[in-house]
Design an enzyme around this catalytic site. Sequence first.
Site, PDB file in Angstrom:
ATOM      1  CG  ASN A   1      -1.713   1.214   1.433  1.00 38.36           C
ATOM      2  OD1 ASN A   1      -1.789   2.060   0.543  1.00 38.36           O
ATOM      3  ND2 ASN A   1      -2.348   1.345   2.595  1.00 38.36           N
TER       4      ASN A   1
ATOM      5  CE  LYS B   1      -0.244   3.170   4.797  1.00 39.92           C
ATOM      6  NZ  LYS B   1      -0.138   3.246   6.249  1.00 39.92           N
TER       7      LYS B   1
ATOM      8  CG  HIS C   1      -5.881   1.644   5.003  1.00 38.64           C
ATOM      9  ND1 HIS C   1      -5.482   2.614   5.873  1.00 38.64           N
ATOM     10  CD2 HIS C   1      -4.855   0.756   4.924  1.00 38.64           C
ATOM     11  CE1 HIS C   1      -4.256   2.320   6.308  1.00 38.64           C
ATOM     12  NE2 HIS C   1      -3.856   1.202   5.742  1.00 38.64           N
TER      13      HIS C   1
ATOM     14  CD  GLU D   1      -3.104   5.271   6.759  1.00 41.64           C
ATOM     15  OE1 GLU D   1      -3.069   5.396   5.524  1.00 41.64           O
ATOM     16  OE2 GLU D   1      -2.188   4.717   7.406  1.00 41.64           O
TER      17      GLU D   1
ATOM     18  CD  GLU E   1      -3.568  -2.860   7.094  1.00 39.80           C
ATOM     19  OE1 GLU E   1      -2.386  -2.952   6.751  1.00 39.80           O
ATOM     20  OE2 GLU E   1      -4.310  -1.933   6.742  1.00 39.80           O
TER      21      GLU E   1
ATOM     22  N   GLY F   1       2.221   1.907  10.850  1.00 39.60           N
ATOM     23  CA  GLY F   1       3.153   3.026  10.746  1.00 39.60           C
ATOM     24  C   GLY F   1       3.823   3.395  12.056  1.00 39.60           C
TER      25      GLY F   1
ATOM     26  CB  SER G   1       5.082  -2.179  12.001  1.00 38.52           C
ATOM     27  OG  SER G   1       4.644  -0.863  12.295  1.00 38.52           O
TER      28      SER G   1
HETATM   29  P1  PGA Z   1       2.754   0.037   7.700  1.00 36.43           P
HETATM   30  O1  PGA Z   1       1.320   0.268   7.043  1.00 36.43           O
HETATM   31  O2  PGA Z   1       3.322  -1.220   7.117  1.00 36.43           O
HETATM   32  O3  PGA Z   1       3.551   1.269   7.349  1.00 36.43           O
HETATM   33  O4  PGA Z   1       2.542  -0.102   9.186  1.00 36.43           O
HETATM   34  C1  PGA Z   1       0.442  -0.802   6.811  1.00 36.43           C
HETATM   35  C2  PGA Z   1      -0.842  -0.302   6.186  1.00 36.43           C
HETATM   36  O5  PGA Z   1      -1.317   0.771   6.548  1.00 36.43           O
HETATM   37  O6  PGA Z   1      -1.421  -0.974   5.319  1.00 36.43           O
END
Ligand code: PGA
Length: 253
Positions: free
Chosen positions: A11, A13, A99, A101, A170, A176, A216
């Site tokens: 992803n 983003k 997602h 976010e 997730e 993140g 992560s």
């Molecule tokens: P990350 O993000 O690997 O940077 O923690 C995962 C995601 O949001 O899909």
Amino acid sequence: MTNRKKIAAGNWKMHKTFAEGQGLAQEIRTMADTELMNDAQLLIFPPYIHLQGLAKQLEGSKIGIGAQNINQFEQGAYTGEVSASMLTSIGIHYTLVGHSERRQYYNETNDSCAAKIVIALKHTIVPVYCIGETLTERETNQHFSIVEDQLHALKGLSNEDISKCIIAYEPVWAIGTGVTASSDQANEMHKHIRVVLTRLFDEHIAQGISILYGGSVKPDNAKELFSQSDIDGALIGGAALASRDFINIAKSF
Ligand code: PGA
């Protein structure tokens, strides 16, 4: 692990200019061709405006490409949005849905996610449905019920349609942050997801769906996560922005 598909999904983003995205996609393609010997499926989810160019660039490669979001309506006065038929018209057949976010910053709910999943499937787009609890929800021991509520967005689907979906667990507190759920915590939730899917559909469906872990994921923790019975792959944010890390994760199956 059963014969479920193994998937490493990146992803991106809101990262990378188009030229940078072309470069990253090319590196991933070359490394996948020369180094990736297992049967992992690679997927990338770049920003919308890169999709058409990168889909062309990756034609004939093993890398699938998808959108980070999809609108729940067929068409109309929804300024700034992109529809399912627009995506398929440029050869896109995957999309993330829900997602964390998007749930957090753009008010996406389980109901809007349910509508997005329905329209995606109607247009032959595979939804990667993202679910997961916040830190407070985990600390107050609500994580299993929160995830169960999120899974109810899938409730009305036919067995044929649900079998096409991919689920990504997730935990919001791991995205993140550099904090990964332990492989036990992740696997425990993946098992719970299959229990809920068995209740909503049946055992065969629940055992056949690929469930990815996200939060992560890095080359140094991927192997441990992928060795768990119910973890079929990863949805990768930060580490998917570097071709070397992304491929090393995919090589960890
Ligand atoms: P990350 O993000 O690997 O940077 O923690 C995962 C995601 O949001 O899909």
